[in-house]
Structures are given as structure tokens and as C-alpha cells.
Design an enzyme around this catalytic site. Structure first.
Site, PDB file in Angstrom:
ATOM      1  N   GLU A 219       0.839  -1.197   0.000  1.00  0.00           N
ATOM      2  CA  GLU A 219       0.000   0.000   0.000  1.00  0.00           C
ATOM      3  C   GLU A 219       0.874   1.247   0.000  1.00  0.00           C
ATOM      4  OE1 GLU A 219      -2.517   2.621  -0.446  1.00  0.00           O
ATOM      5  OE2 GLU A 219      -3.330   0.577  -0.373  1.00  0.00           O
TER       6      GLU A 219
ATOM      7  N   ASP B 251       5.716   1.788  -3.109  1.00  0.00           N
ATOM      8  CA  ASP B 251       5.236   1.600  -4.481  1.00  0.00           C
ATOM      9  C   ASP B 251       5.405   0.135  -4.874  1.00  0.00           C
ATOM     10  OD1 ASP B 251       5.010   1.528  -7.333  1.00  0.00           O
ATOM     11  OD2 ASP B 251       5.524   3.652  -7.427  1.00  0.00           O
TER      12      ASP B 251
ATOM     13  N   ASP C 107      -6.931   2.247  -8.604  1.00  0.00           N
ATOM     14  CA  ASP C 107      -7.358   3.573  -9.052  1.00  0.00           C
ATOM     15  C   ASP C 107      -7.500   3.565 -10.577  1.00  0.00           C
ATOM     16  OD1 ASP C 107      -7.648   6.291  -9.674  1.00  0.00           O
ATOM     17  OD2 ASP C 107      -6.327   6.903  -8.031  1.00  0.00           O
TER      18      ASP C 107
ATOM     19  N   LYS D 285      -9.381  10.174 -16.282  1.00  0.00           N
ATOM     20  CA  LYS D 285      -9.068  10.987 -17.460  1.00  0.00           C
ATOM     21  C   LYS D 285      -8.121  10.242 -18.400  1.00  0.00           C
ATOM     22  CE  LYS D 285      -9.755  15.419 -15.110  1.00  0.00           C
ATOM     23  NZ  LYS D 285      -9.145  16.712 -14.724  1.00  0.00           N
TER      24      LYS D 285
ATOM     25  N   ASP E 290     -14.758  -2.206 -10.606  1.00  0.00           N
ATOM     26  CA  ASP E 290     -16.125  -1.811 -10.926  1.00  0.00           C
ATOM     27  C   ASP E 290     -16.178  -0.997 -12.213  1.00  0.00           C
ATOM     28  OD1 ASP E 290     -14.689   0.213  -9.427  1.00  0.00           O
ATOM     29  OD2 ASP E 290     -16.542   1.373  -9.438  1.00  0.00           O
TER      30      ASP E 290
ATOM     31  N   THR F 234     -13.100  -6.516  -0.213  1.00  0.00           N
ATOM     32  CA  THR F 234     -12.516  -5.251   0.231  1.00  0.00           C
ATOM     33  C   THR F 234     -13.625  -4.336   0.724  1.00  0.00           C
ATOM     34  OG1 THR F 234     -12.712  -3.998  -1.834  1.00  0.00           O
ATOM     35  CG2 THR F 234     -10.797  -5.460  -1.635  1.00  0.00           C
TER      36      THR F 234
ATOM     37  N   PHE G  98     -14.055  -1.402  -0.382  1.00  0.00           N
ATOM     38  CA  PHE G  98     -14.567  -0.741  -1.575  1.00  0.00           C
ATOM     39  C   PHE G  98     -15.618  -1.611  -2.260  1.00  0.00           C
ATOM     40  CE2 PHE G  98     -14.509   0.797  -5.951  1.00  0.00           C
ATOM     41  CZ  PHE G  98     -14.493   2.173  -5.775  1.00  0.00           C
ATOM     42  N   GLU G  99     -15.393  -2.922  -2.284  1.00  0.00           N
ATOM     43  CA  GLU G  99     -16.409  -3.812  -2.858  1.00  0.00           C
ATOM     44  C   GLU G  99     -17.718  -3.685  -2.087  1.00  0.00           C
ATOM     45  OE1 GLU G  99     -17.640  -8.466  -3.547  1.00  0.00           O
ATOM     46  OE2 GLU G  99     -16.070  -7.940  -2.118  1.00  0.00           O
TER      47      GLU G  99
END
Length: 213
Positions: A64, A91, A114, A118, A150, A187, A189-190
Site C-alpha cells: 500500500e 510503491d 485507481d 481521465k 467496478d 474489500t 470498496f467492494e
């Protein structure tokens, strides 16, 4: 003069690339020779927490770049005394290049990276042909790559990359299941996205390295 609160020492559950030297020797890193699973972009560590509890026969290393999130995940692992799980701050691309030994990983999991929406920022996405090469080097033969997102367009791009990676075979990912409780997600986020009604795109690929003669 105000003083900032000292940062809690979470070693060995949280360490940074600056703290360590590579390449890793997994038996020294975890204290055993169990298979090693990588979670790239582990965030708050829900996958690490659940998977390390369900699979004590495996070792789990989360990567992370956000140290605050990494330390949060490590604190949860420390409280649960999950000796088979660690968080690594830094990283992931550097970790793969300088710290992860070739052919030493059994699984790589990349969940909801992420998307860099753009078009001019797409080059910042973690999944590139170079990243696929890094994974190919790190995985053992029959090693698995799990990817969830997603974002349909991102999933299509990754699928195209993997379809052109000749050493990988695509497999059917596990079917989506109804969660039994608030922590029963891959997760955080899920959990958020599924509650909002979003479709989750899942991919699973298995590495088939050519046999040596």
C-alpha cells in the site's frame, strides 16, 4: 510548542521499503516456507484480514502506497495476532523490481485499483504491459492473478492485456455470493459499490510457464 504524537511501532506488521533490503527471503520474512500471496493496493486490509484468518497455511503480504491506510490495516492484523500477514508501505512497482524474488509467489491479487479516469492519466494505471511482465516474473508456475474492478472499460483493457500475455490462461473466477455479514466482502470498496448496486467485474488468470528440458 505543540508536538506530534509519536508513531506507533507496528513492526513486523507494517514496514516500508525504506526499512528493508531486497530481495526478500520469504522464510526469513515470515519465519516459515508457506506459499506467499501478494495483495497489491491492499488499502485498509480487509482481504488480508479475512484471508489470513481463513488460510493459516499461507502467508499474505499487502502492498500500500498510502502509509496511513497501510498502518491502519497493520493495526488490525496486530490486534488479531495474524502472524501470517504483513503490510508493506511503498510503491508496488518498486517492490516487484527490487524486493520480490522471481518465481516465488503463489497468488497476486489486485482489487479495485485507481482507474485514473481521465484519458491523459491512463498511463498512471497500475496495470500495464510492464506490470504484467513483473507479475509473470514473480509468480510460480500455476500461480494465480486475481483482478477485480467496478470499471468496465478498465476491466476490458486488463483482459486485453492478459489475453495477449501468452503464458497466462484465463479461468472462471469464483461466483459472486451474497455476503453473510458486514465483513464478508473482499474489500471495503467492494462492500460500498455492491451496496450502491454497481456490477463488479472479476478476472482470474493462471500462469503456465514453459517446462524446462
Amino acid at each position: 510548542m505543540s508536538r506530534s504524537k509519536p508513531t506507533r511501532d507496528l513492526r513486523p506488521y507494517f514496514q516500508t521499503l525504506e526499512d528493508l533490503e531486497g530481495p526478500f527471503q520469504w522464510e526469513n520474512f515470515f519465519g516459515n516456507d508457506h506459499p506467499v500471496v501478494l495483495d497489491v493496493g491492499a488499502g485498509r486490509g480487509l482481504f488480508l484480514f479475512n484471508a489470513s484468518g481463513e488460510h493459516p497455511e499461507k502467508n499474505f503480504l499487502g502492498m500500500e502506497i498510502d502509509y496511513r491506510e497501510g498502518r491502519r490495516a497493520a493495526t488490525r492484523l496486530l490486534k488479531a495476532e495474524r502472524s501470517n500477514a504483513r503490510m508493506l508501505g511503498g510503491d508496488a512497482r518498486i517492490a516487484f523490481d527490487k524486493f520480490i524474488p522471481d518465481s516465488s509467489i503463489s497468488e497476486v491479487h489486485v482489487y479495485f485499483p485507481d482507474p485514473w479516469w481521465k484519458k491523459r492519466h491512463h498511463k498512471r494505471r497500475i496495470f500495464t504491459d510492464v506490470f504484467v511482465s513483473r507479475i509473470t516474473k514473480a509468480l510460480k508456475n500455476e500461480g494465480e492473478l486475481h483482478f477485480w474492478t467496478d470499471v468496465e472499460e478498465y476491466f476490458e483493457r486488463v483482459t486485453n492485456l492478459m489475453d495477449h500475455a501468452s503464458q497466462f490462461l484465463r479461468r472462471e473466477p469464483p461466483e459472486e455470493k451474497l455476503p453473510e455479514h458486514d465483513m464478508d466482502f473482499q474489500t471495503s470498496f467492494e462492500r460500498k459499490k455492491r451496496r450502491e448496486g454497481w456490477q463488479i467485474h472479476r478476472g482470474l488468470w493462471v500462469l503456465q510457464k514453459p517446462s524446462e528440458t
